[in-house]
Motif scaffolding. Structure first.
Motif, short mmCIF file in Angstrom:
data_model
loop_
_atom_site.label_atom_id
_atom_site.label_comp_id
_atom_site.label_asym_id
_atom_site.label_seq_id
_atom_site.Cartn_x
_atom_site.Cartn_y
_atom_site.Cartn_z
N ALA A 160 3.20 13.44 24.89
CA ALA A 160 3.19 12.70 23.63
C ALA A 160 3.28 11.20 23.84
O ALA A 160 2.74 10.42 23.04
CB ALA A 160 4.36 13.16 22.74
N VAL A 161 3.95 10.76 24.92
CA VAL A 161 4.12 9.32 25.12
C VAL A 161 3.06 8.72 26.05
O VAL A 161 3.15 7.53 26.38
CB VAL A 161 5.54 9.00 25.66
N LEU A 199 3.54 9.12 14.59
CA LEU A 199 4.06 8.40 15.77
C LEU A 199 2.97 7.68 16.54
O LEU A 199 3.24 6.66 17.18
CB LEU A 199 4.77 9.39 16.70
N LEU A 200 1.75 8.21 16.53
CA LEU A 200 0.69 7.69 17.39
C LEU A 200 0.41 6.21 17.19
O LEU A 200 0.31 5.47 18.19
CB LEU A 200 -0.58 8.52 17.19
N PRO A 201 0.27 5.69 15.96
CA PRO A 201 0.02 4.24 15.83
C PRO A 201 1.14 3.39 16.43
O PRO A 201 0.88 2.34 17.02
CB PRO A 201 -0.09 4.04 14.32
N ALA A 202 2.38 3.85 16.28
CA ALA A 202 3.50 3.11 16.85
C ALA A 202 3.39 3.05 18.37
O ALA A 202 3.58 2.00 18.99
CB ALA A 202 4.82 3.77 16.44
N PHE A 203 3.07 4.18 19.00
CA PHE A 203 2.94 4.23 20.45
C PHE A 203 1.82 3.32 20.94
O PHE A 203 1.96 2.59 21.92
CB PHE A 203 2.68 5.66 20.92
N LEU A 204 0.68 3.37 20.26
CA LEU A 204 -0.48 2.58 20.69
C LEU A 204 -0.20 1.08 20.59
O LEU A 204 -0.48 0.31 21.51
CB LEU A 204 -1.71 2.96 19.87
N LEU A 205 0.34 0.65 19.46
CA LEU A 205 0.63 -0.78 19.29
C LEU A 205 1.68 -1.25 20.28
O LEU A 205 1.56 -2.33 20.87
CB LEU A 205 1.09 -1.05 17.86
N TRP A 206 2.71 -0.47 20.46
CA TRP A 206 3.76 -0.78 21.42
C TRP A 206 3.17 -0.93 22.82
O TRP A 206 3.43 -1.90 23.53
CB TRP A 206 4.80 0.33 21.35
N LEU A 233 7.20 0.45 13.33
CA LEU A 233 6.62 1.66 12.73
C LEU A 233 7.40 2.92 13.08
O LEU A 233 7.23 3.96 12.43
CB LEU A 233 5.16 1.82 13.19
N LEU A 234 8.24 2.85 14.10
CA LEU A 234 9.03 4.03 14.47
C LEU A 234 10.03 4.41 13.39
O LEU A 234 10.57 5.53 13.41
CB LEU A 234 9.75 3.80 15.80
N VAL A 235 10.32 3.53 12.44
CA VAL A 235 11.24 3.90 11.36
C VAL A 235 10.63 4.96 10.46
O VAL A 235 11.34 5.58 9.66
CB VAL A 235 11.64 2.66 10.53
N LEU A 236 9.32 5.20 10.58
CA LEU A 236 8.68 6.26 9.79
C LEU A 236 8.91 7.64 10.39
O LEU A 236 8.60 8.65 9.75
CB LEU A 236 7.17 5.98 9.69
N ALA A 237 9.42 7.68 11.63
CA ALA A 237 9.61 8.96 12.29
C ALA A 237 10.76 9.73 11.65
O ALA A 237 11.86 9.21 11.46
CB ALA A 237 9.90 8.74 13.77
N ALA A 238 10.49 10.97 11.28
CA ALA A 238 11.49 11.86 10.69
C ALA A 238 11.48 13.17 11.48
O ALA A 238 10.56 13.43 12.26
CB ALA A 238 11.17 12.11 9.22
N PRO A 239 12.50 14.01 11.31
CA PRO A 239 12.56 15.25 12.10
C PRO A 239 11.30 16.10 12.03
O PRO A 239 10.94 16.75 13.01
CB PRO A 239 13.76 15.98 11.49
N HIS A 240 10.61 16.11 10.91
CA HIS A 240 9.43 16.96 10.78
C HIS A 240 8.13 16.15 10.67
O HIS A 240 7.11 16.67 10.20
CB HIS A 240 9.60 17.88 9.56
#
Length: 475
Positions: free
Chosen positions: A319-320, A373-380, A360-367
């Motif tokens: 995933a990362v 998550l993908l846009p956050a990872f790419l921008l980061w 953008l990781l603040v949008l991550a929730a348990p489900h």
């Protein structure tokens, strides 16, 4: 290569002859460098399995990660001097032995205390290896253009270790258990040790500095006390007696280290004249913030992906990949941009793009589905790809050419120190993954805190880091 164990040992400690081609030397040194950087990220994906297998909480897991980072940060500057004094070949071979022994001890550790101690041993070996591999490569390629290409290969191999770590760690943990991520190092180290002993020629500096033992001890004390205060503060509370004692010790270590370094003069581990250069200081501050935000958030992220979202170790590692792959792909391109326009704009742009990804990781929730998550990872990851070469170039360009090696080592030390403190802080803020609601809130706080630090670092980069360089390297 054949011979009795005694013969191999004599070859390893004797001065040696340069029996291998420069390309072979490059290959072996890159293998050692790859292992050092691999162990920065490979462990994160195995943390839930380590916690379950050894019965430890998040504080214990923080020490597992930070034991390696602290030893690497504390000894990075001194190990280069040790190579100058005693020979880079001897120091690299010693680093391989220590790293291999630490890896074996990690793989066999019966509890978290032994695992943490073994990770410290690994970190000592890594600190011996990292500057020595580059020094040996530089001497194996005396021609300037060939040396530049070889160092590019060395840096590229290191970049590949970052995306390989989570994927390899996840696959090994899933298939064989978490101990396999450490035991795999042992045969690789043995091959590299025997091969290096056979082909690498000894080299040392005629005018080497003396080892700064007081500086190493006081610097290590400062790092250890600071990390302990954050980790134990997360466990026992900020007002616990042991936390206050550790914080007080860290405060006292700062002036003691400054006095010790002033007395050492030119032999100081941290040459104070370099620290009076604003661009150099800014480059190191940005480098520390870079790893503080990245490794701290990554520590909590891997626990979130597995303990909260119930991914397997392999799926969490996969995933990362979008986070680390841009770093490996973009870093060489970012380096070329930096060489043309200076460090200021690439560093600031990289920090701001990474800020957006972390926020953008603040949008991550348990489900939350993976597409959240993908846009956050790419921008980061894209931001880190532009930022990393820019801060290294800024540190090196801020000092005279004859101090470039020391500048690079200090920049790397700043990164490792920032990473160690970031992991300690992030774990303390997030808390235990078992308390899902609190942990997710803590994860969001860690990500937003990292984003805020990155934004502040972008302002610092715009104000202080050098812009385009003219002929002769002048601004």
């Amino acid at each position: 290569m054949t011979g009795s164990p005694a013969t191999l040992l004599r070859r390893a400690v004797s001065p040696g002859r340069h029996e291998g081609s420069p390309r072979t030397v490059l290959l072996v040194m890159c293998a050692g460098y790859f292992l050092v950087l691999l162990d920065v990220t490979v462990v994160n994906v195995a943390l839930p399995a380590i916690g379950a297998g050894l019965g430890t909480d998040i504080g214990g897991l923080q020490w597992v990660v930070d034991g390696y980072a602290l030893a690497l940060a504390a000894l990075m500057l001194t190990s280069g001097t040790a190579g100058d004094l005693y020979g880079h070949r001897r120091v690299v071979l010693a680093g391989l032995v220590v790293f291999g022994a630490g890896s074996l001890a990690c793989g066999l550790a019966p509890d978290v205390a032994v695992l943490t101690a073994a990770r410290v041993v690994q970190g000592v070996g890594a600190a011996l290896l990292l500057p020595g591999t580059l020094a040996i490569i530089s001497r194996a390629f005396p021609d300037g253009s060939a040396r530049a290409r070889a160092i590019g290969v060395w840096a590229g191999i290191g970049s590949l270790a970052l995306p390989a770590g989570p994927l390899l760690g996840g696959a090994l943990t899933e298939a064989f258990g978490w101990r396999a991520i450490f035991l795999l190092n042992v045969p690789i180290v043995l091959v590299a040790l025997v091969w290096s002993a056979a082909i690498v020629r000894e080299s040392r500096e005629e005018q080497a500095r003396r080892l700064d033992v007081p500086g190493v001890l006081l610097g290590s004390l400062l790092l250890l006390a600071t990390t302990y205060a954050f980790i134990e503060g997360g466990r026992a509370g900020a007002t616990a007696p042991q936390v206050l004692a550790a914080a007080g010790l860290a405060v006292l270590a700062v002036p003691a280290l400054a006095v010790a370094e002033l007395r050492r003069g030119d032999d100081a581990m941290l040459p104070l004249p370099l620290l009076r250069r604003p661009a150099f200081d800014a480059a190191n501050v940005v480098a520390g913030i870079m790893n503080m935000g990245t490794l701290g958030t990554l520590f909590v992220l891997m626990l979130f992906l597995q303990s909260v979202q119930d991914r397997s170790a392999l799926l969490a590692g996969a995933a990362v990949i979008p986070l680390f792959a841009p770093l490996a792909v973009i870093a060489p391109f970012g380096g070329r941009i930096t060489s043309r326009i200076g460090s200021r704009l690439p560093a600031a742009a990289g920090l701001l793009v990474a800020t957006a990804g972390l926020a953008l990781l603040v949008l991550a929730a348990p489900h939350s589905p993976y597409l959240v998550l993908l846009p956050a990872f790419l921008l980061w990851g894209i931001g880190m790809g532009f930022l990393t070469p820019a801060v290294v170039a800024a540190a090196i360009s801020a000092v005279p050419p004859e101090r470039s090696g020391l500048a690079s080592a200090m920049n790397n030390t700043a990164r490792q120190t920032g990473g160690a403190i970031g992991i300690a802080v992030a774990g303390a803020v997030a808390g235990q993954p078992g308390d899902e609601t609190r942990f997710v809130r803590g994860f969001h706080a860690v990500a937003l805190g990292a984003a805020g630090l990155y934004a502040a670092a972008a302002v610092l980069a715009l104000l202080v880091l050098p812009g385009a360089l003219g002929p002769g390297g002048e601004k």
